[in-house]
Scaffold this motif. Structure first.
Motif, short mmCIF file in Angstrom:
data_model
loop_
_atom_site.label_atom_id
_atom_site.label_comp_id
_atom_site.label_asym_id
_atom_site.label_seq_id
_atom_site.Cartn_x
_atom_site.Cartn_y
_atom_site.Cartn_z
N MET A 1 -28.64 -46.04 -97.18
CA MET A 1 -27.31 -45.99 -97.76
C MET A 1 -27.05 -44.64 -98.44
N LEU A 2 -28.05 -44.14 -99.14
CA LEU A 2 -27.92 -42.84 -99.80
C LEU A 2 -27.68 -41.74 -98.78
N LYS A 3 -28.35 -41.82 -97.64
CA LYS A 3 -28.18 -40.83 -96.59
C LYS A 3 -26.74 -40.81 -96.08
N ILE A 4 -26.13 -41.96 -95.92
CA ILE A 4 -24.74 -42.04 -95.48
C ILE A 4 -23.81 -41.44 -96.51
N ILE A 5 -24.05 -41.72 -97.77
CA ILE A 5 -23.22 -41.16 -98.84
C ILE A 5 -23.34 -39.65 -98.86
N LEU A 6 -24.54 -39.12 -98.69
CA LEU A 6 -24.73 -37.67 -98.67
C LEU A 6 -24.03 -37.03 -97.48
N LEU A 7 -24.08 -37.68 -96.32
CA LEU A 7 -23.39 -37.15 -95.14
C LEU A 7 -21.88 -37.14 -95.34
N ILE A 8 -21.36 -38.19 -95.94
CA ILE A 8 -19.92 -38.24 -96.23
C ILE A 8 -19.56 -37.15 -97.22
N PHE A 9 -20.36 -36.95 -98.26
CA PHE A 9 -20.10 -35.90 -99.24
C PHE A 9 -20.13 -34.53 -98.57
N ARG A 10 -21.12 -34.31 -97.70
CA ARG A 10 -21.24 -33.02 -97.01
C ARG A 10 -20.01 -32.77 -96.14
N PHE A 11 -19.56 -33.78 -95.39
CA PHE A 11 -18.39 -33.64 -94.54
C PHE A 11 -17.16 -33.33 -95.39
N ASN A 12 -16.95 -34.06 -96.46
CA ASN A 12 -15.80 -33.83 -97.32
C ASN A 12 -15.86 -32.47 -97.99
N SER A 13 -17.05 -32.01 -98.32
CA SER A 13 -17.20 -30.69 -98.93
C SER A 13 -16.79 -29.59 -97.97
N VAL A 14 -17.23 -29.69 -96.71
CA VAL A 14 -16.85 -28.69 -95.70
C VAL A 14 -15.37 -28.78 -95.42
N ARG A 15 -14.84 -29.99 -95.28
CA ARG A 15 -13.42 -30.19 -95.01
C ARG A 15 -12.57 -29.60 -96.14
N ALA A 16 -13.03 -29.72 -97.38
CA ALA A 16 -12.27 -29.21 -98.51
C ALA A 16 -12.18 -27.69 -98.47
N GLN A 17 -13.18 -27.01 -97.91
CA GLN A 17 -13.19 -25.56 -97.85
C GLN A 17 -12.39 -25.02 -96.67
N CYS A 18 -12.20 -25.82 -95.67
CA CYS A 18 -11.58 -25.38 -94.42
C CYS A 18 -10.06 -25.46 -94.52
N PRO A 19 -9.34 -24.41 -94.10
CA PRO A 19 -7.88 -24.51 -94.08
C PRO A 19 -7.43 -25.71 -93.23
N LEU A 20 -6.37 -26.35 -93.62
CA LEU A 20 -5.91 -27.55 -92.92
C LEU A 20 -5.64 -27.33 -91.44
N VAL A 21 -5.25 -26.11 -91.07
CA VAL A 21 -4.91 -25.82 -89.67
C VAL A 21 -6.14 -25.52 -88.81
N CYS A 22 -7.31 -25.54 -89.42
CA CYS A 22 -8.55 -25.20 -88.71
C CYS A 22 -9.50 -26.38 -88.71
N SER A 23 -10.47 -26.31 -87.82
CA SER A 23 -11.60 -27.24 -87.90
C SER A 23 -12.85 -26.38 -88.09
N CYS A 24 -13.65 -26.73 -89.07
CA CYS A 24 -14.82 -25.94 -89.43
C CYS A 24 -16.09 -26.75 -89.26
N ASP A 25 -17.14 -26.07 -88.89
CA ASP A 25 -18.44 -26.72 -88.70
C ASP A 25 -19.49 -25.85 -89.37
N ASP A 26 -20.06 -26.35 -90.47
CA ASP A 26 -21.04 -25.55 -91.19
C ASP A 26 -22.37 -25.48 -90.45
N HIS A 27 -22.65 -26.42 -89.57
CA HIS A 27 -23.89 -26.37 -88.78
C HIS A 27 -23.82 -25.24 -87.75
#
Length: 122
Positions: A1-27
Protein backbone atom coordinates in the motif's frame (compact mmCIF):
# COMPACT_ATOMS: atom_id res chain seq x y z
CA UNK A 1 0.00 0.00 0.00
CA UNK A 2 2.83 2.39 0.85
CA UNK A 3 4.41 1.70 -2.54
CA UNK A 4 1.19 2.72 -4.32
CA UNK A 5 0.95 5.92 -2.30
CA UNK A 6 4.57 6.78 -3.14
CA UNK A 7 3.96 6.15 -6.85
CA UNK A 8 0.88 8.38 -6.79
CA UNK A 9 2.86 11.10 -4.97
CA UNK A 10 5.69 10.81 -7.51
CA UNK A 11 3.27 11.08 -10.44
CA UNK A 12 1.50 14.09 -8.93
CA UNK A 13 4.83 15.74 -8.15
CA UNK A 14 6.00 15.43 -11.78
CA UNK A 15 2.59 16.50 -13.09
CA UNK A 16 2.68 19.59 -10.85
CA UNK A 17 6.00 20.67 -12.39
CA UNK A 18 4.97 20.08 -15.98
CA UNK A 19 3.16 22.82 -17.95
CA UNK A 20 -0.46 21.83 -18.57
CA UNK A 21 0.08 21.78 -22.35
CA UNK A 22 2.92 19.26 -22.07
CA UNK A 23 3.38 15.71 -20.92
CA UNK A 24 6.53 15.10 -18.90
CA UNK A 25 8.31 11.93 -17.92
CA UNK A 26 10.98 12.13 -15.25
CA UNK A 27 12.18 8.58 -15.99
CA UNK A 28 12.88 9.34 -19.68
CA UNK A 29 13.71 12.98 -18.87
CA UNK A 30 11.35 14.21 -21.60
CA UNK A 31 8.78 16.93 -22.10
CA UNK A 32 6.43 16.58 -25.05
CA UNK A 33 4.67 19.83 -25.92
CA UNK A 34 3.77 18.90 -29.50
CA UNK A 35 0.69 20.05 -31.42
CA UNK A 36 -0.58 22.50 -28.80
CA UNK A 37 -0.75 25.63 -31.00
CA UNK A 38 1.87 27.23 -28.75
CA UNK A 39 3.07 30.69 -29.72
CA UNK A 40 5.81 30.80 -27.07
CA UNK A 41 8.12 28.36 -25.33
CA UNK A 42 6.33 27.15 -22.18
CA UNK A 43 7.67 28.43 -18.88
CA UNK A 44 8.35 26.36 -15.79
CA UNK A 45 9.59 23.23 -17.49
CA UNK A 46 10.70 20.59 -14.99
CA UNK A 47 14.35 20.65 -13.93
CA UNK A 48 14.96 17.08 -15.17
CA UNK A 49 14.06 17.64 -18.83
CA UNK A 50 16.82 16.76 -21.28
CA UNK A 51 14.69 16.11 -24.37
CA UNK A 52 12.11 18.79 -25.24
CA UNK A 53 9.79 18.54 -28.23
CA UNK A 54 7.93 21.66 -29.33
CA UNK A 55 7.15 20.45 -32.86
CA UNK A 56 3.88 21.10 -34.68
CA UNK A 57 3.15 24.42 -32.94
CA UNK A 58 2.90 28.07 -33.98
CA UNK A 59 6.19 29.33 -32.59
CA UNK A 60 7.59 32.14 -34.74
CA UNK A 61 10.47 33.36 -32.59
CA UNK A 62 12.88 31.95 -30.04
CA UNK A 63 13.94 34.78 -27.70
CA UNK A 64 17.26 35.27 -25.96
CA UNK A 65 17.69 32.89 -23.01
CA UNK A 66 14.52 31.01 -23.96
CA UNK A 67 15.25 28.30 -21.37
CA UNK A 68 16.35 30.02 -18.15
CA UNK A 69 17.68 27.61 -15.55
CA UNK A 70 17.38 24.65 -17.90
CA UNK A 71 21.03 24.08 -18.78
CA UNK A 72 20.83 20.29 -19.06
CA UNK A 73 18.92 20.10 -22.35
CA UNK A 74 20.41 17.60 -24.80
CA UNK A 75 17.76 17.64 -27.54
CA UNK A 76 15.40 20.37 -28.73
CA UNK A 77 12.84 19.78 -31.46
CA UNK A 78 11.20 22.78 -33.17
CA UNK A 79 10.16 20.91 -36.34
CA UNK A 80 7.06 22.18 -38.18
CA UNK A 81 6.56 25.55 -36.53
CA UNK A 82 6.44 29.03 -38.06
CA UNK A 83 9.91 30.11 -36.93
CA UNK A 84 11.27 33.16 -38.72
CA UNK A 85 13.72 34.32 -36.07
CA UNK A 86 16.06 32.84 -33.51
CA UNK A 87 17.56 35.64 -31.46
CA UNK A 88 21.31 35.48 -30.90
CA UNK A 89 21.84 33.96 -27.47
CA UNK A 90 18.60 31.94 -27.49
CA UNK A 91 20.61 28.83 -26.64
CA UNK A 92 23.48 30.52 -24.77
CA UNK A 93 23.03 28.45 -21.59
CA UNK A 94 22.70 25.16 -23.46
CA UNK A 95 26.26 23.89 -23.19
CA UNK A 96 25.12 20.23 -23.31
CA UNK A 97 22.84 20.60 -26.35
CA UNK A 98 23.58 17.83 -28.86
CA UNK A 99 20.63 17.92 -31.27
CA UNK A 100 18.60 20.90 -32.48
CA UNK A 101 15.87 20.16 -35.02
CA UNK A 102 14.59 23.17 -36.98
CA UNK A 103 13.21 21.54 -40.15
CA UNK A 104 10.06 22.83 -41.85
CA UNK A 105 10.19 26.39 -40.57
CA UNK A 106 10.61 29.77 -42.28
CA UNK A 107 14.14 30.54 -41.12
CA UNK A 108 16.61 32.30 -43.41
CA UNK A 109 19.50 31.99 -40.96
CA UNK A 110 20.43 29.96 -37.90
CA UNK A 111 22.63 31.72 -35.33
CA UNK A 112 25.59 29.61 -34.25
CA UNK A 113 26.17 31.51 -31.01
CA UNK A 114 25.66 28.98 -28.23
CA UNK A 115 24.97 25.94 -30.41
CA UNK A 116 28.41 25.14 -31.78
CA UNK A 117 28.46 21.69 -30.15
CA UNK A 118 24.97 20.74 -31.36
CA UNK A 119 24.04 18.90 -34.53
CA UNK A 120 21.52 21.18 -36.26
CA UNK A 121 18.90 19.62 -38.52
CA UNK A 122 17.34 22.16 -40.80
Amino acid sequence: MLKIILLIFRFNSVRAQCPLVCSCDDHDKTANCESQELEAVPENLPWFVQDLSLSENKLNRIPKNAFPGKNNLLMLNFRNNELVDIVDGAFADQKKLKTLTLSNNLLTRVPTNGILSAKVYN
